[in-house]
Design a protein around this motif. Structure first.
Motif, mmCIF file in Angstrom:
data_model
loop_
_atom_site.group_PDB
_atom_site.id
_atom_site.type_symbol
_atom_site.label_atom_id
_atom_site.label_comp_id
_atom_site.label_asym_id
_atom_site.label_seq_id
_atom_site.Cartn_x
_atom_site.Cartn_y
_atom_site.Cartn_z
ATOM 1 N N LEU A 25 10.610 3.498 -9.273
ATOM 2 C CA LEU A 25 10.754 3.398 -7.799
ATOM 3 C C LEU A 25 9.457 3.281 -6.853
ATOM 4 O O LEU A 25 9.916 2.844 -5.581
ATOM 5 C CB LEU A 25 11.434 5.075 -7.424
ATOM 6 C CG LEU A 25 12.767 5.273 -8.036
ATOM 7 C CD1 LEU A 25 13.139 6.644 -7.947
ATOM 8 C CD2 LEU A 25 13.766 4.324 -7.495
ATOM 9 N N ILE A 26 8.330 3.412 -7.299
ATOM 10 C CA ILE A 26 7.253 2.768 -6.540
ATOM 11 C C ILE A 26 6.543 2.071 -7.366
ATOM 12 O O ILE A 26 6.377 2.321 -8.537
ATOM 13 C CB ILE A 26 6.539 4.101 -5.828
ATOM 14 C CG1 ILE A 26 6.136 5.134 -7.092
ATOM 15 C CG2 ILE A 26 7.221 5.040 -4.756
ATOM 16 C CD1 ILE A 26 5.235 6.342 -6.689
ATOM 17 N N LYS A 27 5.838 0.995 -6.542
ATOM 18 C CA LYS A 27 4.884 -0.087 -7.293
ATOM 19 C C LYS A 27 3.907 -0.554 -6.058
ATOM 20 O O LYS A 27 4.512 -0.393 -4.811
ATOM 21 C CB LYS A 27 5.686 -1.264 -7.777
ATOM 22 C CG LYS A 27 6.865 -0.860 -8.950
ATOM 23 C CD LYS A 27 7.435 -2.148 -9.431
ATOM 24 C CE LYS A 27 8.357 -1.684 -10.701
ATOM 25 N NZ LYS A 27 9.032 -2.840 -10.912
ATOM 26 N N GLY A 28 2.791 -0.692 -6.154
ATOM 27 C CA GLY A 28 1.859 -1.170 -5.252
ATOM 28 C C GLY A 28 0.622 -1.747 -5.782
ATOM 29 O O GLY A 28 0.439 -1.699 -7.073
ATOM 30 N N ASP A 29 -0.016 -2.326 -4.907
ATOM 31 C CA ASP A 29 -1.520 -3.039 -5.223
ATOM 32 C C ASP A 29 -2.574 -1.911 -4.860
ATOM 33 O O ASP A 29 -3.799 -2.338 -5.238
ATOM 34 C CB ASP A 29 -1.572 -4.096 -4.142
ATOM 35 C CG ASP A 29 -0.441 -5.136 -4.561
ATOM 36 O OD1 ASP A 29 -0.483 -5.605 -5.680
ATOM 37 O OD2 ASP A 29 0.353 -5.190 -3.563
ATOM 38 N N GLY A 30 -2.121 -0.666 -4.510
ATOM 39 C CA GLY A 30 -3.346 0.345 -4.250
ATOM 40 C C GLY A 30 -2.335 1.530 -3.525
ATOM 41 O O GLY A 30 -1.580 1.398 -2.871
ATOM 42 N N ALA A 31 -3.040 2.676 -3.705
ATOM 43 C CA ALA A 31 -2.510 3.956 -3.138
ATOM 44 C C ALA A 31 -3.693 4.777 -2.735
ATOM 45 O O ALA A 31 -4.783 4.747 -3.367
ATOM 46 C CB ALA A 31 -1.760 4.567 -4.480
ATOM 47 N N LEU A 32 -3.329 5.505 -1.688
ATOM 48 C CA LEU A 32 -4.028 6.769 -1.205
ATOM 49 C C LEU A 32 -3.236 8.066 -1.195
ATOM 50 O O LEU A 32 -2.120 8.099 -0.747
ATOM 51 C CB LEU A 32 -4.299 6.401 0.316
ATOM 52 C CG LEU A 32 -5.065 7.708 1.082
ATOM 53 C CD1 LEU A 32 -6.313 8.038 0.662
ATOM 54 C CD2 LEU A 32 -4.839 7.662 2.483
ATOM 55 N N ILE A 33 -3.870 8.919 -1.931
ATOM 56 C CA ILE A 33 -3.248 10.444 -1.952
ATOM 57 C C ILE A 33 -3.883 11.081 -0.964
ATOM 58 O O ILE A 33 -5.302 11.135 -0.911
ATOM 59 C CB ILE A 33 -3.141 10.826 -3.129
ATOM 60 C CG1 ILE A 33 -2.486 9.957 -4.211
ATOM 61 C CG2 ILE A 33 -2.741 12.299 -3.043
ATOM 62 C CD1 ILE A 33 -2.625 10.660 -5.807
ATOM 63 N N ILE A 85 -2.296 1.026 -10.982
ATOM 64 C CA ILE A 85 -2.271 1.190 -9.672
ATOM 65 C C ILE A 85 -3.599 1.756 -8.975
ATOM 66 O O ILE A 85 -3.753 3.172 -9.243
ATOM 67 C CB ILE A 85 -1.215 1.869 -8.806
ATOM 68 C CG1 ILE A 85 0.038 1.026 -9.339
ATOM 69 C CG2 ILE A 85 -1.077 1.847 -7.383
ATOM 70 C CD1 ILE A 85 1.514 1.849 -8.802
ATOM 71 N N PRO A 86 -4.439 0.933 -8.596
ATOM 72 C CA PRO A 86 -5.854 1.586 -7.957
ATOM 73 C C PRO A 86 -5.494 2.619 -6.735
ATOM 74 O O PRO A 86 -4.701 2.501 -6.123
ATOM 75 C CB PRO A 86 -6.500 0.384 -7.401
ATOM 76 C CG PRO A 86 -5.927 -0.602 -8.147
ATOM 77 C CD PRO A 86 -4.505 -0.329 -8.211
ATOM 78 N N VAL A 87 -6.178 3.721 -6.890
ATOM 79 C CA VAL A 87 -5.745 4.835 -6.057
ATOM 80 C C VAL A 87 -7.195 5.696 -5.690
ATOM 81 O O VAL A 87 -8.234 5.667 -6.657
ATOM 82 C CB VAL A 87 -4.868 5.653 -6.748
ATOM 83 C CG1 VAL A 87 -5.308 6.384 -8.102
ATOM 84 C CG2 VAL A 87 -4.430 6.991 -6.017
ATOM 85 N N LEU A 88 -7.088 6.430 -4.737
ATOM 86 C CA LEU A 88 -8.276 7.375 -4.252
ATOM 87 C C LEU A 88 -7.417 8.526 -3.582
ATOM 88 O O LEU A 88 -6.532 8.291 -3.085
ATOM 89 C CB LEU A 88 -9.469 6.765 -3.613
ATOM 90 C CG LEU A 88 -9.425 6.399 -2.161
ATOM 91 C CD1 LEU A 88 -10.579 6.003 -1.600
ATOM 92 C CD2 LEU A 88 -8.526 5.204 -2.045
ATOM 93 N N LEU A 132 0.744 -1.274 0.051
ATOM 94 C CA LEU A 132 0.161 -0.124 -0.158
ATOM 95 C C LEU A 132 0.941 1.082 0.014
ATOM 96 O O LEU A 132 1.810 1.192 0.746
ATOM 97 C CB LEU A 132 -0.964 0.195 1.251
ATOM 98 C CG LEU A 132 -1.749 1.253 1.392
ATOM 99 C CD1 LEU A 132 -2.680 1.507 0.262
ATOM 100 C CD2 LEU A 132 -2.469 1.127 2.836
ATOM 101 N N ILE A 133 0.837 2.190 -0.799
ATOM 102 C CA ILE A 133 1.314 3.465 -1.003
ATOM 103 C C ILE A 133 0.382 4.608 -0.358
ATOM 104 O O ILE A 133 -0.569 4.598 -0.780
ATOM 105 C CB ILE A 133 1.773 3.647 -2.442
ATOM 106 C CG1 ILE A 133 2.241 2.690 -3.069
ATOM 107 C CG2 ILE A 133 2.311 5.256 -2.353
ATOM 108 C CD1 ILE A 133 2.552 2.838 -4.736
ATOM 109 N N TYR A 134 1.182 5.219 0.686
ATOM 110 C CA TYR A 134 0.455 6.443 1.281
ATOM 111 C C TYR A 134 1.201 7.462 0.500
ATOM 112 O O TYR A 134 2.418 7.691 0.914
ATOM 113 C CB TYR A 134 0.819 6.469 2.852
ATOM 114 C CG TYR A 134 -0.468 5.828 3.468
ATOM 115 C CD1 TYR A 134 -1.644 5.291 2.436
ATOM 116 C CD2 TYR A 134 -0.839 5.733 4.688
ATOM 117 C CE1 TYR A 134 -2.821 4.843 3.059
ATOM 118 C CE2 TYR A 134 -2.048 5.329 5.279
ATOM 119 C CZ TYR A 134 -3.005 4.626 4.405
ATOM 120 O OH TYR A 134 -3.864 3.971 4.846
#
Length: 422
Positions: free
Chosen positions: A171-179, A379-382, A83-85
């Protein structure tokens, strides 16, 4: 109560117990001027690195442009999901300081409000992410996946040296992200319109102004005719794809029931909006102008592409018989979204309800943000963050302290749902 629910409640209680530290962190971030332009993120990046280091966390620096630094830090395990924050350190310039009722870089709390440039966009949200990230480390929470903190320096001018740079470099990879971008209290943004900015230059023939309109060819008057054609983009009827109609409908509901003052703006969700932002032409009043430049910001709904807009413009401007060029610049994207059923959306939305006890749901935003870059890389994100929306990019920017705390609680609880659930 399940073990995971108990863990979430424990973490939420820890945020509440340490909320004064969170607010102090937010104020400290606001006190550091990080206006973009000029975009120098050195001081704020060092502060964040020192803060993380105090809790035994390392931050890798990646300089994408002179004095623009992306910070990356991770906790947890490589074995599970990631998970990316994500948050940005830059803020728009404070502008005319005489028009502020307080020092825009005070980071002061007054009557329950955090005050200062970036309070809503987005140092309050950024503080929440950093605080939660460090708190998980302090509490020795064993994560079955990885939580990555991605702090970028360049969002307010288009983001070329922030999120897209990190993604392009792998440099960033993920299964989901929140901004942690500003949003309303119960409604994260899970989709956005596309962007098409362009400059129109219309060419004329110079001559003595006393002979106009019989001599020369006036670039400004031709540009006026062109502008009228461009504005007809709004009149197009766009067929919204069935797969996103539900998102459009719930976003209209949001504009009717939540941000009620925006009810009259519901049509923008299904229309090409056209803003004639700047116009520059001519040299003197007594000289027939040979050039006129117009900069235009169009936002595109689902159901139409930039290529289709370009073809429409070419057809309609060619009919005028004028000489012109169109040059795209700035924001360029198609409308994009993440499904409300995606795990990262569910993790945030469900925990907004868990923390507040109220119904939450995702909506469209009518502007653009870094979210589009994550979606370009599948990368799914919200986006969800504390904000007092009327003050964003304006004078007297502020955010309620209780909103900062609430969002941090959602952030920490969502980590559990996203990383622990299979």
């Amino acid at each position: 109560m399940s073990d995971l629910t108990a863990l979430k409640q424990r973490l939420i209680d820890e945020v509440e117990a340490h909320k004064d530290e969170l607010i102090e962190l937010c104020g400290s971030l606001i006190k550091i001027p990080s206006e973009n332009p000029p975009g120098d993120s050195t001081e704020i990046s060092q502060f964040i690195t020192d803060y993380l280091g105090h809790y035994g966390l390392d931050a890798d620096w990646h300089e994408s442009s002179e004095k623009m630094f992306n910070l990356l830090s991770s906790i947890g395990s490589d074995q599970g999901k990631e998970l990316i924050y994500c948050g940005h350190t830059d803020v728009v310039p404070a502008g005319d300081l005489s028009k502020w009722d307080f020092d825009p870089f005070s980071g002061e709390v007054k009557d329950g409000w955090m005050l200062g440039r970036g309070a809503s966009d987005m140092k309050a949200g950024l503080a929440g992410l950093i605080f939660v990230f460090a708190l998980l480390k302090r509490l020795d929470v064993e994560l079955p996946g990885k939580l990555t903190l991605a702090i970028v320096p360049d969002e307010e001018t288009g983001g070329e040296f922030g999120v897209p740079w990190l993604l392009e470099k792998g440099l960033i990879k993920g299964d989901g992200a929140l901004i942690a971008e500003p949003s309303s209290r119960l409604n994260p943004t899970i989709g956005q319109k596309g962007s098409y900015w362009f400059e129109l230059e219309v060419f004329g023939e110079p001559g003595h102004g006393s002979l106009s309109p019989l001599a020369g060819n006036n670039a400004i008057t031709d540009a006026i005719a062109a502008i009228e054609k461009i504005r007809t983009l709004w009149d197009l009827t766009i067929e919204i794809p069935e797969e996103v109609q539900g998102l459009i409908d719930v976003s209209k509901r949001y504009m009717r029931e939540v941000e009620k003052e925006r009810e009259k703006f519901q049509p923008v969700l299904e229309k090409v909006t056209v803003n004639i932002g700047t116009i520059q032409g001519g040299t003197k009043s007594n000289v027939i102008p040979e050039s006129c430049k117009v900069q235009v910001d169009c936002r595109l709904p689902f159901g139409i592409t930039r290529d289709e807009v370009s073809a429409y413009l070419k057809k309609n401007l060619d009919e005028l018989g004028i000489r012109y060029e169109i040059r795209p610049f700035g924001f360029r994207s198609h409308a994009n979204y993440t499904s409300a059923e995606d795990p990262v959306c569910q993790a945030i939305v469900d925990n907004i309800s868990f923390v507040t006890g109220e119904e939450a749901y995702g909506v469209m935003q009518w502007a653009s943000s870094d979210a589009r870059h994550f979606r370009d890389y599948q990368i799914p994100v919200l986006q969800y963050g504390p904000a007092y929306l009327p003050t964003i990019h304006g004078y007297n920017e502020r955010v309620q302290v209780e909103d900062i705390i609430r969002c941090a609680k959602v952030y920490i609880a969502a980590v559990v749902d996203f990383l622990f659930e299979k």
